[in-house]
Design an enzyme around this catalytic site. Sequence first.
Site, mmCIF file in Angstrom:
data_model
loop_
_atom_site.group_PDB
_atom_site.id
_atom_site.type_symbol
_atom_site.label_atom_id
_atom_site.label_comp_id
_atom_site.label_asym_id
_atom_site.label_seq_id
_atom_site.Cartn_x
_atom_site.Cartn_y
_atom_site.Cartn_z
ATOM 1 N N ASP A 15 0.841 -1.198 0.000
ATOM 2 C CA ASP A 15 0.000 0.000 0.000
ATOM 3 C C ASP A 15 0.877 1.249 0.000
ATOM 4 O O ASP A 15 1.082 1.889 1.035
ATOM 5 C CB ASP A 15 -0.952 -0.033 1.211
ATOM 6 C CG ASP A 15 -2.005 -1.124 1.053
ATOM 7 O OD1 ASP A 15 -2.410 -1.401 -0.099
ATOM 8 O OD2 ASP A 15 -2.420 -1.701 2.073
ATOM 9 N N LYS A 37 0.304 -7.806 -3.060
ATOM 10 C CA LYS A 37 -0.995 -7.241 -3.409
ATOM 11 C C LYS A 37 -0.806 -5.806 -3.894
ATOM 12 O O LYS A 37 -0.297 -4.948 -3.179
ATOM 13 C CB LYS A 37 -1.934 -7.264 -2.195
ATOM 14 C CG LYS A 37 -3.322 -6.756 -2.518
ATOM 15 C CD LYS A 37 -4.294 -7.074 -1.400
ATOM 16 C CE LYS A 37 -4.376 -6.016 -0.334
ATOM 17 N NZ LYS A 37 -4.956 -4.741 -0.760
ATOM 18 N N ASP A 64 -5.586 -6.198 -6.720
ATOM 19 C CA ASP A 64 -6.767 -5.974 -5.869
ATOM 20 C C ASP A 64 -7.477 -4.699 -6.324
ATOM 21 O O ASP A 64 -7.350 -3.652 -5.709
ATOM 22 C CB ASP A 64 -6.274 -5.867 -4.417
ATOM 23 C CG ASP A 64 -7.380 -5.544 -3.428
ATOM 24 O OD1 ASP A 64 -8.562 -5.749 -3.748
ATOM 25 O OD2 ASP A 64 -7.044 -5.073 -2.319
ATOM 26 N N LYS A 66 -10.868 -4.858 -7.151
ATOM 27 C CA LYS A 66 -12.293 -5.053 -6.824
ATOM 28 C C LYS A 66 -13.184 -4.547 -7.960
ATOM 29 O O LYS A 66 -13.983 -3.626 -7.792
ATOM 30 C CB LYS A 66 -12.648 -4.353 -5.503
ATOM 31 C CG LYS A 66 -11.830 -4.859 -4.318
ATOM 32 C CD LYS A 66 -12.291 -4.232 -3.020
ATOM 33 C CE LYS A 66 -11.499 -4.722 -1.827
ATOM 34 N NZ LYS A 66 -10.098 -4.244 -1.791
ATOM 35 N N ASP A 69 -18.515 -3.348 -12.604
ATOM 36 C CA ASP A 69 -19.013 -2.510 -13.706
ATOM 37 C C ASP A 69 -19.890 -3.410 -14.570
ATOM 38 O O ASP A 69 -20.187 -4.546 -14.167
ATOM 39 C CB ASP A 69 -17.807 -1.935 -14.484
ATOM 40 C CG ASP A 69 -18.133 -0.624 -15.195
ATOM 41 O OD1 ASP A 69 -19.227 -0.531 -15.794
ATOM 42 O OD2 ASP A 69 -17.300 0.301 -15.167
ATOM 43 N N PRO A 71 -20.801 -6.162 -17.381
ATOM 44 C CA PRO A 71 -20.003 -7.362 -17.695
ATOM 45 C C PRO A 71 -18.947 -7.135 -18.772
ATOM 46 O O PRO A 71 -17.795 -7.585 -18.623
ATOM 47 C CB PRO A 71 -21.065 -8.368 -18.161
ATOM 48 C CG PRO A 71 -22.297 -7.976 -17.416
ATOM 49 C CD PRO A 71 -22.259 -6.469 -17.329
ATOM 50 N N ASN A 72 -19.282 -6.436 -19.834
ATOM 51 C CA ASN A 72 -18.324 -6.232 -20.923
ATOM 52 C C ASN A 72 -17.077 -5.479 -20.443
ATOM 53 O O ASN A 72 -15.944 -5.870 -20.733
ATOM 54 C CB ASN A 72 -19.033 -5.463 -22.055
ATOM 55 C CG ASN A 72 -18.126 -5.225 -23.234
ATOM 56 O OD1 ASN A 72 -17.634 -6.171 -23.837
ATOM 57 N ND2 ASN A 72 -17.875 -3.963 -23.545
ATOM 58 N N THR A 73 -17.297 -4.421 -19.665
ATOM 59 C CA THR A 73 -16.168 -3.612 -19.183
ATOM 60 C C THR A 73 -15.310 -4.421 -18.210
ATOM 61 O O THR A 73 -14.076 -4.404 -18.287
ATOM 62 C CB THR A 73 -16.720 -2.350 -18.474
ATOM 63 O OG1 THR A 73 -17.539 -1.656 -19.404
ATOM 64 C CG2 THR A 73 -15.614 -1.443 -17.982
ATOM 65 N N THR A 128 -15.468 -5.507 4.790
ATOM 66 C CA THR A 128 -15.489 -5.604 6.260
ATOM 67 C C THR A 128 -15.622 -4.222 6.904
ATOM 68 O O THR A 128 -15.841 -4.121 8.104
ATOM 69 C CB THR A 128 -14.228 -6.302 6.798
ATOM 70 O OG1 THR A 128 -13.104 -5.718 6.170
ATOM 71 C CG2 THR A 128 -14.251 -7.786 6.540
ATOM 72 N N ARG A 189 -3.072 -9.618 12.434
ATOM 73 C CA ARG A 189 -2.036 -8.961 13.242
ATOM 74 C C ARG A 189 -1.365 -10.001 14.136
ATOM 75 O O ARG A 189 -2.044 -10.634 14.950
ATOM 76 C CB ARG A 189 -2.635 -7.869 14.144
ATOM 77 C CG ARG A 189 -3.101 -6.619 13.412
ATOM 78 C CD ARG A 189 -1.901 -5.854 12.851
ATOM 79 N NE ARG A 189 -2.287 -4.674 12.109
ATOM 80 C CZ ARG A 189 -2.566 -4.648 10.787
ATOM 81 N NH1 ARG A 189 -2.514 -5.745 10.075
ATOM 82 N NH2 ARG A 189 -2.857 -3.512 10.192
ATOM 83 N N GLN A 198 -7.158 -1.403 12.121
ATOM 84 C CA GLN A 198 -7.957 -2.618 12.036
ATOM 85 C C GLN A 198 -8.597 -2.846 13.403
ATOM 86 O O GLN A 198 -7.936 -2.721 14.424
ATOM 87 C CB GLN A 198 -7.077 -3.833 11.670
ATOM 88 C CG GLN A 198 -6.401 -3.731 10.322
ATOM 89 C CD GLN A 198 -7.312 -4.153 9.174
ATOM 90 O OE1 GLN A 198 -8.516 -4.234 9.324
ATOM 91 N NE2 GLN A 198 -6.734 -4.404 8.009
ATOM 92 N N ARG A 219 0.892 -3.547 6.986
ATOM 93 C CA ARG A 219 1.771 -2.762 7.857
ATOM 94 C C ARG A 219 2.632 -3.521 8.869
ATOM 95 O O ARG A 219 3.757 -3.079 9.129
ATOM 96 C CB ARG A 219 0.931 -1.672 8.547
ATOM 97 C CG ARG A 219 0.523 -0.596 7.549
ATOM 98 C CD ARG A 219 -0.636 0.221 8.027
ATOM 99 N NE ARG A 219 -1.869 -0.560 8.030
ATOM 100 C CZ ARG A 219 -3.052 -0.069 8.389
ATOM 101 N NH1 ARG A 219 -3.134 1.187 8.780
ATOM 102 N NH2 ARG A 219 -4.125 -0.831 8.349
HETATM 103 O O1 C5P Z 1 -1.777 -2.917 6.718
HETATM 104 P P1 C5P Z 1 -2.865 -3.949 6.828
HETATM 105 O O2 C5P Z 1 -2.374 -5.312 7.253
HETATM 106 O O3 C5P Z 1 -4.033 -3.465 7.659
HETATM 107 O O4 C5P Z 1 -3.372 -4.099 5.323
HETATM 108 C C1 C5P Z 1 -4.408 -4.977 4.965
HETATM 109 C C2 C5P Z 1 -4.684 -4.882 3.516
HETATM 110 O O5 C5P Z 1 -5.852 -5.658 3.257
HETATM 111 C C3 C5P Z 1 -4.984 -3.473 3.015
HETATM 112 O O6 C5P Z 1 -4.500 -3.381 1.670
HETATM 113 C C4 C5P Z 1 -6.478 -3.383 3.070
HETATM 114 O O7 C5P Z 1 -7.007 -2.508 2.109
HETATM 115 C C5 C5P Z 1 -6.870 -4.828 2.726
HETATM 116 N N1 C5P Z 1 -8.173 -5.222 3.217
HETATM 117 C C6 C5P Z 1 -8.542 -5.203 4.555
HETATM 118 N N2 C5P Z 1 -9.791 -5.598 4.934
HETATM 119 C C7 C5P Z 1 -10.653 -6.003 4.011
HETATM 120 C C8 C5P Z 1 -10.321 -6.042 2.671
HETATM 121 C C9 C5P Z 1 -9.046 -5.644 2.305
HETATM 122 O O8 C5P Z 1 -7.742 -4.851 5.399
HETATM 123 N N3 C5P Z 1 -11.837 -6.427 4.401
#
Ligand code: C5P
Length: 244
Positions: A15, A37, A64, A66, A69, A71-73, A128, A189, A198, A219
Site C-alpha cells: 500500500d 498485493k 486488488d 475489486k 461494472d 459485464p463487458n467492461t 469488512t 495482526r 484494524q 503494515r
Molecule cells: O496494513 P494492513 O495489514 O491493515 O493491510 C491490509 C490490507 O488488506 C490493506 O490493503 C487493506 O485494504 C486490505 N483489506 C482489509 N480488509 C478487508 C479487505 C481488504 O484490510 N476487508
Amino acid sequence: MHKGMAKDRLIVALDYSRKVEALSVAGEIKDHVGLFKVGLQLFSSDGADVVRTLRKEGANVFLDLKLHDIPNTVSNAAVVAAGLGVSMMNFHCLGGKKMLDSAVKEVSDYCAKNSMKKPLLIGVTILTSMAESDMREVGIASSLIDEVRRLAAVAREAGMDGVVASVHEIEAVKRECGNDFLVVTPGIRPLWSRKDDQERVTTPSEAIKRGADFIVIGRPITLAPDKRKAAQEILSEMEPPVCS
Ligand code: C5P
C-alpha cells in the site's frame, strides 16, 4: 484447503503511492512472500508498470482492484490484467452473476488461447468496513453473515475460485461453498504488532487454524524496521506445529 507452504499463502499488501518504495520493499522481502498485493493506491500511481516490473523480477501479484461494472467492461479489464501475468484478481460479487460469469469465461478463454495459467479469480462479498446499519442504508435487509454466504455462493456458481472474507466468515463460507473454495483473509495482526486502524484482528496462526487459504498482511511487515525478520516471524507462526 490450500496445500502450499506457508510462504505461498502469505500475501503482502504493497500500500504505497510510489513505485520506487513499493519495489524496494518487495525486493527486500520477496524470498518470504507468496504474492504481492497491488491495490487501488499503487495502481492509481504507477499502474500496470509496477505489475510488469514485479513480474519481471519473478514476484507473483494479486491485483486488488475489486472490479465492479457492466459485464463487458469488467471482463475486458480482467483479460488485460490476466495479460499482465497476475496470479490473483478480484471482483465485487454485488456486480451480479452475469458480470462474474463473463469475467470467468473471458479470462479462461484468454488464458487457454495463450497457454497461460489462469489467475485465481476471487469475489469480494461485503466489505469488512460495512456494518449491518451500512447495509440497510443501501437496501440490503439480510444479516451480514447471510449476505456473505449468499454472495459467496453466487461467486462459486459463476466459477470463481474463492472469496475475500474475514476470519469470522470463513466457516460459513466453507460450509456453503465447500472446503476447496478459497478464502483470502485480511485483518491479520501477529501478537507483537500494533493494530493500526484494524478493529477485529486475528493472529496468522489463528487465521490458518480457522481455514484461511491465504492471509493478507500489510503494515506489520511494511512498517517494521526489519521487514525480512517480520515476514519470517509471520511465516513461522503460519506453519502448523510439528507433531512428533
Ligand atoms: O496494513 P494492513 O495489514 O491493515 O493491510 C491490509 C490490507 O488488506 C490493506 O490493503 C487493506 O485494504 C486490505 N483489506 C482489509 N480488509 C478487508 C479487505 C481488504 O484490510 N476487508
